[in-house]
Design a protein around this motif. Structure first.
Motif, PDB file in Angstrom:
ATOM      1  N   VAL A 208       0.855  -1.199   0.000  1.00 45.52           N
ATOM      2  CA  VAL A 208       0.000   0.000   0.000  1.00 45.52           C
ATOM      3  C   VAL A 208       0.889   1.247   0.000  1.00 45.52           C
ATOM      4  O   VAL A 208       0.680   2.188  -0.775  1.00 45.52           O
ATOM      5  CB  VAL A 208      -0.926   0.035   1.250  1.00 45.52           C
ATOM      6  N   GLY A 209       1.891   1.260   0.859  1.00 42.59           N
ATOM      7  CA  GLY A 209       2.792   2.410   0.961  1.00 42.59           C
ATOM      8  C   GLY A 209       3.460   2.703  -0.378  1.00 42.59           C
ATOM      9  O   GLY A 209       3.418   3.831  -0.881  1.00 42.59           O
ATOM     10  N   GLU A 210       4.054   1.681  -0.973  1.00 50.52           N
ATOM     11  CA  GLU A 210       4.758   1.898  -2.249  1.00 50.52           C
ATOM     12  C   GLU A 210       3.786   2.249  -3.372  1.00 50.52           C
ATOM     13  O   GLU A 210       4.101   3.038  -4.249  1.00 50.52           O
ATOM     14  CB  GLU A 210       5.590   0.658  -2.615  1.00 50.52           C
ATOM     15  N   LYS A 211       2.594   1.653  -3.349  1.00 49.48           N
ATOM     16  CA  LYS A 211       1.606   1.953  -4.393  1.00 49.48           C
ATOM     17  C   LYS A 211       1.143   3.417  -4.310  1.00 49.48           C
ATOM     18  O   LYS A 211       1.068   4.103  -5.321  1.00 49.48           O
ATOM     19  CB  LYS A 211       0.403   1.002  -4.259  1.00 49.48           C
TER      20      LYS A 211
ATOM     21  N   ALA B  87       7.071   3.829  -5.381  1.00 47.56           N
ATOM     22  CA  ALA B  87       7.385   3.364  -6.734  1.00 47.56           C
ATOM     23  C   ALA B  87       6.158   3.006  -7.572  1.00 47.56           C
ATOM     24  O   ALA B  87       6.233   2.973  -8.801  1.00 47.56           O
ATOM     25  CB  ALA B  87       8.309   2.145  -6.632  1.00 47.56           C
ATOM     26  N   GLY B  88       5.017   2.735  -6.908  1.00 46.95           N
ATOM     27  CA  GLY B  88       3.829   2.319  -7.653  1.00 46.95           C
ATOM     28  C   GLY B  88       2.840   3.442  -7.920  1.00 46.95           C
ATOM     29  O   GLY B  88       1.723   3.192  -8.382  1.00 46.95           O
ATOM     30  N   ARG B  89       3.244   4.671  -7.631  1.00 52.13           N
ATOM     31  CA  ARG B  89       2.337   5.826  -7.766  1.00 52.13           C
ATOM     32  C   ARG B  89       1.608   5.898  -9.111  1.00 52.13           C
ATOM     33  O   ARG B  89       0.451   6.257  -9.172  1.00 52.13           O
ATOM     34  CB  ARG B  89       3.141   7.117  -7.615  1.00 52.13           C
TER      35      ARG B  89
ATOM     36  N   ALA C 105       5.496 -11.477   0.561  1.00 51.16           N
ATOM     37  CA  ALA C 105       5.104 -10.496  -0.443  1.00 51.16           C
ATOM     38  C   ALA C 105       3.644 -10.140  -0.258  1.00 51.16           C
ATOM     39  O   ALA C 105       2.838 -10.964   0.189  1.00 51.16           O
ATOM     40  CB  ALA C 105       5.355 -11.031  -1.852  1.00 51.16           C
ATOM     41  N   GLY C 106       3.339  -8.886  -0.567  1.00 50.87           N
ATOM     42  CA  GLY C 106       1.966  -8.405  -0.485  1.00 50.87           C
ATOM     43  C   GLY C 106       1.582  -7.782  -1.809  1.00 50.87           C
ATOM     44  O   GLY C 106       2.456  -7.393  -2.599  1.00 50.87           O
ATOM     45  N   LEU C 107       0.299  -7.681  -2.047  1.00 48.92           N
ATOM     46  CA  LEU C 107      -0.177  -7.148  -3.321  1.00 48.92           C
ATOM     47  C   LEU C 107      -1.290  -6.142  -3.093  1.00 48.92           C
ATOM     48  O   LEU C 107      -2.235  -6.406  -2.336  1.00 48.92           O
ATOM     49  CB  LEU C 107      -0.702  -8.305  -4.179  1.00 48.92           C
ATOM     50  N   TYR C 108      -1.149  -4.996  -3.744  1.00 43.77           N
ATOM     51  CA  TYR C 108      -2.207  -3.986  -3.721  1.00 43.77           C
ATOM     52  C   TYR C 108      -2.741  -3.887  -5.136  1.00 43.77           C
ATOM     53  O   TYR C 108      -1.993  -3.626  -6.075  1.00 43.77           O
ATOM     54  CB  TYR C 108      -1.612  -2.644  -3.280  1.00 43.77           C
ATOM     55  N   VAL C 109      -4.020  -4.133  -5.292  1.00 47.02           N
ATOM     56  CA  VAL C 109      -4.589  -4.131  -6.642  1.00 47.02           C
ATOM     57  C   VAL C 109      -6.018  -3.596  -6.609  1.00 47.02           C
ATOM     58  O   VAL C 109      -6.777  -3.928  -5.694  1.00 47.02           O
ATOM     59  CB  VAL C 109      -4.489  -5.548  -7.278  1.00 47.02           C
ATOM     60  N   GLU C 110      -6.350  -2.758  -7.565  1.00 46.65           N
ATOM     61  CA  GLU C 110      -7.686  -2.172  -7.665  1.00 46.65           C
ATOM     62  C   GLU C 110      -8.187  -1.610  -6.338  1.00 46.65           C
ATOM     63  O   GLU C 110      -9.298  -1.895  -5.889  1.00 46.65           O
ATOM     64  CB  GLU C 110      -8.674  -3.210  -8.209  1.00 46.65           C
ATOM     65  N   GLY C 111      -7.351  -0.855  -5.679  1.00 44.14           N
ATOM     66  CA  GLY C 111      -7.788  -0.133  -4.491  1.00 44.14           C
ATOM     67  C   GLY C 111      -7.736  -0.882  -3.177  1.00 44.14           C
ATOM     68  O   GLY C 111      -8.070  -0.334  -2.136  1.00 44.14           O
ATOM     69  N   SER C 112      -7.328  -2.158  -3.187  1.00 48.62           N
ATOM     70  CA  SER C 112      -7.192  -2.823  -1.879  1.00 48.62           C
ATOM     71  C   SER C 112      -6.130  -3.917  -1.928  1.00 48.62           C
ATOM     72  O   SER C 112      -5.676  -4.319  -3.004  1.00 48.62           O
ATOM     73  CB  SER C 112      -8.532  -3.400  -1.411  1.00 48.62           C
ATOM     74  N   THR C 113      -5.780  -4.386  -0.764  1.00 50.98           N
ATOM     75  CA  THR C 113      -4.793  -5.467  -0.714  1.00 50.98           C
ATOM     76  C   THR C 113      -5.508  -6.793  -0.921  1.00 50.98           C
ATOM     77  O   THR C 113      -6.728  -6.891  -0.758  1.00 50.98           O
ATOM     78  CB  THR C 113      -4.064  -5.493   0.642  1.00 50.98           C
ATOM     79  N   LEU C 114      -4.718  -7.791  -1.232  1.00 47.12           N
ATOM     80  CA  LEU C 114      -5.303  -9.097  -1.526  1.00 47.12           C
ATOM     81  C   LEU C 114      -5.276  -9.964  -0.266  1.00 47.12           C
ATOM     82  O   LEU C 114      -4.253 -10.137   0.368  1.00 47.12           O
ATOM     83  CB  LEU C 114      -4.465  -9.759  -2.624  1.00 47.12           C
TER      84      LEU C 114
ATOM     85  N   ASP D 148      13.114   2.089   4.088  1.00 49.26           N
ATOM     86  CA  ASP D 148      12.635   1.256   5.186  1.00 49.26           C
ATOM     87  C   ASP D 148      11.293   1.737   5.740  1.00 49.26           C
ATOM     88  O   ASP D 148      10.774   1.163   6.703  1.00 49.26           O
ATOM     89  CB  ASP D 148      13.678   1.222   6.319  1.00 49.26           C
ATOM     90  N   GLU D 149      10.746   2.801   5.149  1.00 54.59           N
ATOM     91  CA  GLU D 149       9.479   3.334   5.679  1.00 54.59           C
ATOM     92  C   GLU D 149       8.247   2.882   4.895  1.00 54.59           C
ATOM     93  O   GLU D 149       7.132   3.356   5.151  1.00 54.59           O
ATOM     94  CB  GLU D 149       9.533   4.860   5.740  1.00 54.59           C
ATOM     95  N   ALA D 150       8.433   1.950   3.950  1.00 57.47           N
ATOM     96  CA  ALA D 150       7.279   1.483   3.156  1.00 57.47           C
ATOM     97  C   ALA D 150       6.190   0.930   4.083  1.00 57.47           C
ATOM     98  O   ALA D 150       4.997   1.224   3.905  1.00 57.47           O
ATOM     99  CB  ALA D 150       7.725   0.423   2.152  1.00 57.47           C
ATOM    100  N   GLY D 151       6.597   0.147   5.082  1.00 56.80           N
ATOM    101  CA  GLY D 151       5.623  -0.489   5.977  1.00 56.80           C
ATOM    102  C   GLY D 151       4.872   0.526   6.821  1.00 56.80           C
ATOM    103  O   GLY D 151       3.639   0.552   6.852  1.00 56.80           O
ATOM    104  N   VAL D 152       5.605   1.404   7.473  1.00 60.22           N
ATOM    105  CA  VAL D 152       4.941   2.326   8.398  1.00 60.22           C
ATOM    106  C   VAL D 152       4.111   3.361   7.627  1.00 60.22           C
ATOM    107  O   VAL D 152       3.002   3.719   8.035  1.00 60.22           O
ATOM    108  CB  VAL D 152       5.949   2.924   9.407  1.00 60.22           C
ATOM    109  N   LYS D 153       4.611   3.794   6.477  1.00 59.76           N
ATOM    110  CA  LYS D 153       3.828   4.759   5.683  1.00 59.76           C
ATOM    111  C   LYS D 153       2.610   4.073   5.072  1.00 59.76           C
ATOM    112  O   LYS D 153       1.541   4.686   4.939  1.00 59.76           O
ATOM    113  CB  LYS D 153       4.693   5.399   4.602  1.00 59.76           C
ATOM    114  N   GLY D 154       2.758   2.805   4.717  1.00 59.80           N
ATOM    115  CA  GLY D 154       1.605   2.044   4.215  1.00 59.80           C
ATOM    116  C   GLY D 154       0.557   1.861   5.297  1.00 59.80           C
ATOM    117  O   GLY D 154      -0.652   1.970   5.044  1.00 59.80           O
TER     118      GLY D 154
END
Ligand code: ADP
Ligand code: ZN
Length: 292
Positions: free
Chosen positions: A110-113, A117-119, A135-144, A277-283
């Motif tokens: 979610v953070g990277e999206k 990098a996924g903006r 691994a996690g996936l964010y697709v069409e507005g939500s995580t899987l 290293d802030e992808a998790g906390v920002k997500g």
């Protein structure tokens, strides 16, 4: 408005307060010891902070199924004191605000999206290769998630012929899964040295790239992400990237005919985390913002 963000890890909890733009205003690192001690420190950090909601990305496995009686629990973790701990329930009592709960890597996706990098794309797969692989996936507005959150670190991979004697490191699958073959502790067990002590030209990295490329091929074929972000300690070895690209393109063998998957462009398709290293906390922060 202020939002809380918690990245719950096996060695540390990162707790933060931020705003809807994804800016962190205050942050604290709390050691993961016992649930009682760690939660007490979280309580102290959030005391008097006027947050309206909080996002939590947690190490796992965790129960993310809202219909389940153990929703919000940490499940079968090797960290005994945290096994079957109702993390979400206890945090709710402590913070008294609505909470969003997801796996650490889903939240990092979610953070990277949204902020990294996924903006500019619609879907983003985030993978960490560190103490474990997830691994996690964010697709069409939500995580899987479904029965569970994805467990992409434990997929079966073909063994490299020169690695056939390695007994692996996964407590569940030995050398019969990606994590058992390629996470940081597997590298250390195979070569008797930590990854950061091996030279950039060490043969470990070619083998590592061989396994990472197989996993990425599977993910690309199954979920077709528009961006792949590779984080975690092991991926600090930047020489891995070109090795992974070559291996992946060779394995795909032209089957997927997309510009992203050419040797010229692939370094923009498979990238390092822009949020570091802030992808998790920002997500986690954005998960809270999205919830309200
Ligand atoms: P965690 O997964 O516990 O959150 P890390 O992502 O830092 O933390 O992963 C730790 C693992 O990654 C360890 O096995 C460590 O040996 C390995 N590691 C950390 N930094 C590096 C590095 N620069 N090069 C290679 N391996 C590393
Ligand atoms: Zn496994």
């Amino acid at each position: 408005m202020l939002y809380g963000a918690i990245e719950a890890g096996g060695t540390k909890f990162v707790c933060a307060v931020g705003n809807e733009k994804g800016e962190l205003l205050e942050k604290a690192i709390i050691d993961t010891t016992t649930p009682e001690k760690t939660l007490e420190q979280i309580k102290t950090f959030y005391l008097g902070k006027d947050i309206v909601a909080c996002g939590v990305g947690s190490f796992g496995p965790i129960d993310v199924n809202k219909e389940s009686p153990t929703y919000g629990y940490i499940m079968n973790t090797p960290k005994i004191k945290w096994q079957k701990f109702n993390l979400l329930g206890e945090l709710k009592k402590l913070l008294g605000v609505p909470l969003a709960f997801d796996s650490d890597v889903n939240v990092a996706a979610v953070g990277e999206k949204l902020l990294g990098a996924g903006r500019d794309v619609n879907s983003c797969l985030y993978m960490t290769i560190g103490t474990g692989i997830g691994a996690g996936l964010y697709v069409e507005g939500s995580t899987l998630s479904g029965l569970s959150h994805p467990e992409m670190g434990h997929i079966l991979l073909k063994r490299h012929p020169e690695d056939s004697d390695f007994t692996g490191f996964c407590p569940f699958h030995g050398a019969d899964c990606f994590e058992g073959l390629a996470a940081g502790p597997a590298i250390e067990k195979r070569w008797d040295k930590k990854g950061n002590e091996l030279g950039v030209d060490h043969e470990a990295w070619r083998l590592e790239a061989y396994y990472i490329a197989q996993a990425l091929m599977n993910y690309i074929l199954i979920v077709s992400p528009e961006k792949i972000v590779l984080g975690g300690g092991v991926m600090k070895q930047k020489q891995l990237f070109p090795l992974i690209f070559d291996e992946l393109i060779e394995k795909l063998n032209g089957y997927l005919d997309f510009p992203q998957l050419t040797r010229e462009n692939i370094s923009r398709y498979i990238v390092s985390p822009e949020l570091g290293d802030e992808a998790g906390v920002k997500g986690a922060l954005m998960t809270a913002v999205k919830m309200l």
